[in-house]
Motif scaffolding. Structure first.
Motif, PDB file in Angstrom:
ATOM      1  N   ILE A   1      49.277  42.523  36.509  1.00  0.00           N
ATOM      2  CA  ILE A   1      49.691  42.478  37.914  1.00  0.00           C
ATOM      3  C   ILE A   1      48.482  42.643  38.841  1.00  0.00           C
ATOM      4  CG2 ILE A   1      50.966  43.748  39.693  1.00  0.00           C
ATOM      5  CD1 ILE A   1      52.714  41.943  38.005  1.00  0.00           C
TER       6      ILE A   1
ATOM      7  N   LYS B   1      56.677  45.072  42.097  1.00  0.00           N
ATOM      8  CA  LYS B   1      55.803  45.449  40.984  1.00  0.00           C
ATOM      9  C   LYS B   1      54.378  45.769  41.436  1.00  0.00           C
ATOM     10  CE  LYS B   1      58.296  42.917  37.389  1.00  0.00           C
ATOM     11  NZ  LYS B   1      58.192  41.926  36.294  1.00  0.00           N
TER      12      LYS B   1
ATOM     13  N   GLY C   1      54.905  38.169  39.456  1.00  0.00           N
ATOM     14  CA  GLY C   1      55.953  39.180  39.564  1.00  0.00           C
ATOM     15  C   GLY C   1      56.458  39.285  40.986  1.00  0.00           C
TER      16      GLY C   1
END
Length: 389
Positions: free
Chosen positions: A154, A249, A245
């Motif tokens: 991420i 997140k 995402g």
């Protein structure tokens, strides 16, 4: 399939394809290029496992058709040919793409299309905005993204949040965070949405705009929610990238904001950059040898490096304005020189604001515009100080 193009018209686009999409990939199909000749349109597309790209060429179509061929050799060849007309022709019987020009001829084997991922223009809602505004903020915010972190993918992405008026971009690598909020002045369908886009995708968009567009063109943006983002540059390029995402997140940047303030000063940007540049020359290892900033209640700021193998540096600056200084004692903080330089570079104005938290608690160092509302900032950069010996 058969079409003719000028070498000068194709070389720039194919160069961009080579630079930003084709590469040393584990899967052979990710090194390939698809040519499509349909009516008056000549389309070229490719996919590298992360980003897909589609662009159109100026040329003359003599016969409709399509073919997929190895991309890296073809793109390098086109860039090294002399200026003139190039004819691309594909015969399904022999399965070869022939590229011919003035006294030259080259054959390329075609590739099975079963594993090919087609790139198509989105047929759902999209909005468009001036590229200059978008690119300016992309270039500032993606510097703080992690380059490659397989444990925390991420962090390789940039948060992209859009509503009716604003766009917010944010990136972090776990040691620093950069947030940029700005008015998009967009037209078209706009719905509130947020996701995480790979930072490399936004960098590719920025570089293609600089390479291909001499004016402030429009960028069209569309979301296949939860799946992909589509970035189109005025019918010149289309980039399609997977979404890493949803926005939930991404780390909550508000918890990085300093709750307690030890120092809050305004500094001349040019003067600070010049001093920092000179002092950083003495740093051999940027991860172990910090630039140490010492703030005094009088507004004096000392930059110090060393002693290192290269020697030792000391420079003094005077703050333009003191907003807050909560102690008569000097306040000292050490920062990674590259991180500090990146943070200063996001500032657009002649002056900038430094804020530090107390040494006793969780330390952070904040850089923002001098006129930023620090109680609710929209544009800022925060870095975690290095531990001083």
């Amino acid at each position: 399939m058969k079409f003719t193009v000028e070498q000068a018209d194709i070389v720039k686009e194919v160069g961009a394809l080579t630079t930003y999409v084709l590469g040393n990939n584990a899967f052979m199909q990710q090194d390939n290029v698809k040519f499509e000749a349909i009516g008056k349109n000549i389309r070229v597309s490719s996919y590298n496992g992360e980003n897909s790209i589609l662009f159109e060429l100026n040329g003359t179509v003599e016969e409709d058709g399509e073919v997929i061929v190895p991309g890296k050799v073809l793109s390098s060849l086109v860039q090294n040919l002399q200026t003139g007309l190039l004819t691309f022709s594909f015969d399904e019987l022999d399965g070869q793409l022939m590229v011919t020009g003035d006294g030259v001829s080259y054959n390329f084997p075609s590739i099975d299309s079963n594993d090919w991922q087609d790139v198509k223009y989105p047929d759902f809602d999209k909005f468009q905005m001036p590229s200059k505004t978008f690119v300016k903020n992309i270039n500032k915010v993606t510097k703080a993204a992690a380059q490659r972190d397989n444990q925390r993918p991420i962090l390789e992405g940039t948060l992209f949040v859009v509503d009716q008026e604003d766009i917010v971009l944010a990136s972090t690598d776990g040691f620093r965070i950069c947030v940029r909020g700005f008015k998009h002045n967009a037209t078209g369908a706009i719905s509130d949405y947020g996701c995480i886009v790979h930072s490399k995708t936004l960098d590719i968009l920025s570089k293609l705009i600089k390479l291909e567009c001499t004016e402030n063109v429009e960028v069209k943006i569309a979301f296949d929610k939860g799946k992909r983002i589509f970035l189109e540059i005025e019918d010149k390029f289309l980039i399609v990238a997977p979404i890493l995402g949803e926005k939930e997140k991404f780390p909550d940047w508000k918890r990085f904001l300093p709750n307690e303030i030890a120092v809050d000063v305004i500094v001349d940007k040019k003067e600070f950059i010049e001093s920092h540049k000179r002092c950083s020359l003495f740093i051999e290892n940027k991860f172990r040898e910090p630039v140490v900033l010492t703030f005094n209640a009088t507004g004096n700021i000392n930059l110090h490096v060393g002693p290192t193998v290269a020697g030792e540096a000391n420079e003094d600056l005077q703050a333009t304005e003191i907003k807050l200084f909560n102690s008569d004692a000097p306040h000292k903080t050490g920062l990674n020189t590259s991180f500090l330089g990146d943070g200063v570079s996001i500032i657009d104005h002649k002056t900038m604001r430094f804020r530090t938290s107390p040494e006793s608690g969780k330390q952070v160092f904040m850089i923002c515009e001098a006129n930023e509302d620090v109680s609710n900032p929209k544009n800022f950069y925060i870095v975690v100080p290095l531990r001083l010996k």
